[in-house]
Design an enzyme around this catalytic site. Sequence first.
Site, short mmCIF file in Angstrom:
data_model
loop_
_atom_site.label_atom_id
_atom_site.label_comp_id
_atom_site.label_asym_id
_atom_site.label_seq_id
_atom_site.Cartn_x
_atom_site.Cartn_y
_atom_site.Cartn_z
N GLY A 124 -9.90 -97.67 -58.14
CA GLY A 124 -10.14 -96.64 -59.15
C GLY A 124 -8.90 -95.77 -59.32
N GLY A 176 -9.77 -100.37 -50.09
CA GLY A 176 -9.74 -101.78 -50.46
C GLY A 176 -8.31 -102.27 -50.69
N THR A 177 -7.53 -101.45 -51.39
CA THR A 177 -6.15 -101.83 -51.73
C THR A 177 -5.29 -101.96 -50.48
OG1 THR A 177 -6.39 -100.62 -53.79
CG2 THR A 177 -4.13 -101.08 -53.07
N THR A 199 -6.83 -91.66 -53.37
CA THR A 199 -8.24 -91.70 -53.76
C THR A 199 -8.79 -90.29 -53.81
OG1 THR A 199 -10.52 -92.25 -53.08
CG2 THR A 199 -8.90 -92.21 -51.34
N ASP A 216 -11.61 -89.69 -52.95
CA ASP A 216 -12.61 -89.63 -51.88
C ASP A 216 -12.06 -89.10 -50.56
OD1 ASP A 216 -14.36 -90.72 -53.68
OD2 ASP A 216 -14.12 -92.77 -52.95
N MET A 235 -18.66 -87.56 -56.95
CA MET A 235 -18.35 -88.90 -56.45
C MET A 235 -18.23 -88.91 -54.93
SD MET A 235 -15.90 -90.78 -59.17
CE MET A 235 -16.60 -91.56 -60.63
N GLY A 236 -18.25 -90.08 -54.38
CA GLY A 236 -18.17 -90.23 -52.92
C GLY A 236 -19.30 -91.15 -52.49
N GLN A 268 -14.03 -86.28 -62.90
CA GLN A 268 -13.38 -85.97 -61.62
C GLN A 268 -12.09 -86.75 -61.40
OE1 GLN A 268 -16.84 -85.83 -58.38
NE2 GLN A 268 -17.37 -86.95 -60.22
N ARG A 269 -11.97 -87.89 -62.06
CA ARG A 269 -10.80 -88.74 -61.83
C ARG A 269 -9.77 -88.63 -62.95
NH1 ARG A 269 -13.34 -94.35 -60.04
NH2 ARG A 269 -12.16 -95.06 -61.83
#
Length: 366
Positions: free
Chosen positions: A18, A122-123, A143, A145, A187-188, A292-293
């Site tokens: 993301g 993940g990355t 992130t 997060d 998010m989270g 948020q992003r």
Amino acid sequence: MGNRYSATKTFGILTAGGDCPGLNAAIRGVCRAAYDRYGMNIVGIANGYLGLIQDNWRYLRPLDTYGILTRGGTILGASREKPFKTKKGESDSEIEGDKVQAIKDNYKKLNLDCLVVLGGNGTNTTGYRLSCEGLNVLGLPKTIDNDIVGTDRTFGFHSALAIGTEAIDRLHSTAQSHSRVIVIELMGHKAGWLALYAGIAGGGDVILLPEIPYNIKAIGRHLEQRAGEGKTYSIVVVAEGALSTAEAAMDKKERKKYRAETVHPSIGYRVAREIEEETGMETRATVLGYVQRGGIPSASDRVLATSLGTAAADLLAKGKYGRMVALIGDSIDSVDLSVPSGKVKNVPAGHYMLDTALAVGTCLGT
Ligand code: F6P
């Protein structure tokens, strides 16, 4: 400064997972230092690992990274392609066959000395696995997060926190005007850092995290007690991955089924319904979602992303591969890429912020 450490090296750079504010600042940091200090060639890979699978790239020149410090998103594009996952539906790529082999082939064809990957858990996990396959890889932790093991903070988090906090601030006045309970979902999915920080910063009356299963009866008691004290409204901050004690006791399959039946459109709405059923209080839900992003990075994220980026360029020049650059205490350092690989940094039991929240009268759902 010239090429102090290296003759001309070539590295590929990609942004995966993301997006988040600060990605462009980090790209700029890596590329400027790599180009201006070390005279390296830079290959910008499109759309995360997908671009390396599909041979989709372009050379990045200094002009490409001018004017992007404050821009949200990523000039390179991003995807959630996970080349080591081959099950149907888990990959963005339409290419059949061995994606990892395609990545290795294109890495070789481009004569890369290293692949720089900007991303989350993940990355960096994929980066580690590629380094085990023989590629030189460097990771940067991004992130909203803030859940990457090995770094004290990720870039993107501070910007999202500011947005989440402002949203909670704004909900206070409308909740007060209508004497309502308002649930805000942040998010989270796996880690509750964003909800915990924004919840404390915004004065949330209840904060629900994936790490602490909630009991709706305890939440109801807390809200009723507040009402009994003459507090006419309440704000409930819910992380996307929050779950009830009943769900926590289920096995994975059972929980997935239960959530598919009850979590619609998302957990914030379910919690709002549960509060209304439990207390009879008028309750509304707001989901902040991708706001948020999006947008410009905070000053703090710009500084962190730039510092991590230039540190990555230093590692490139020194040929210190297989690392993820990290903020550790007050210093920019690096850890082995195996450190974040396959892990999530959760809010640990006993973290001081949990006690901070409780000490100011916030209910954590228990
Ligand atoms: O990883 C960052 C994140 O924003 C998480 O907080 C959220 O669960 C997820 O991405 C949403 O992902 P997508 O962009 O695939 O909808």
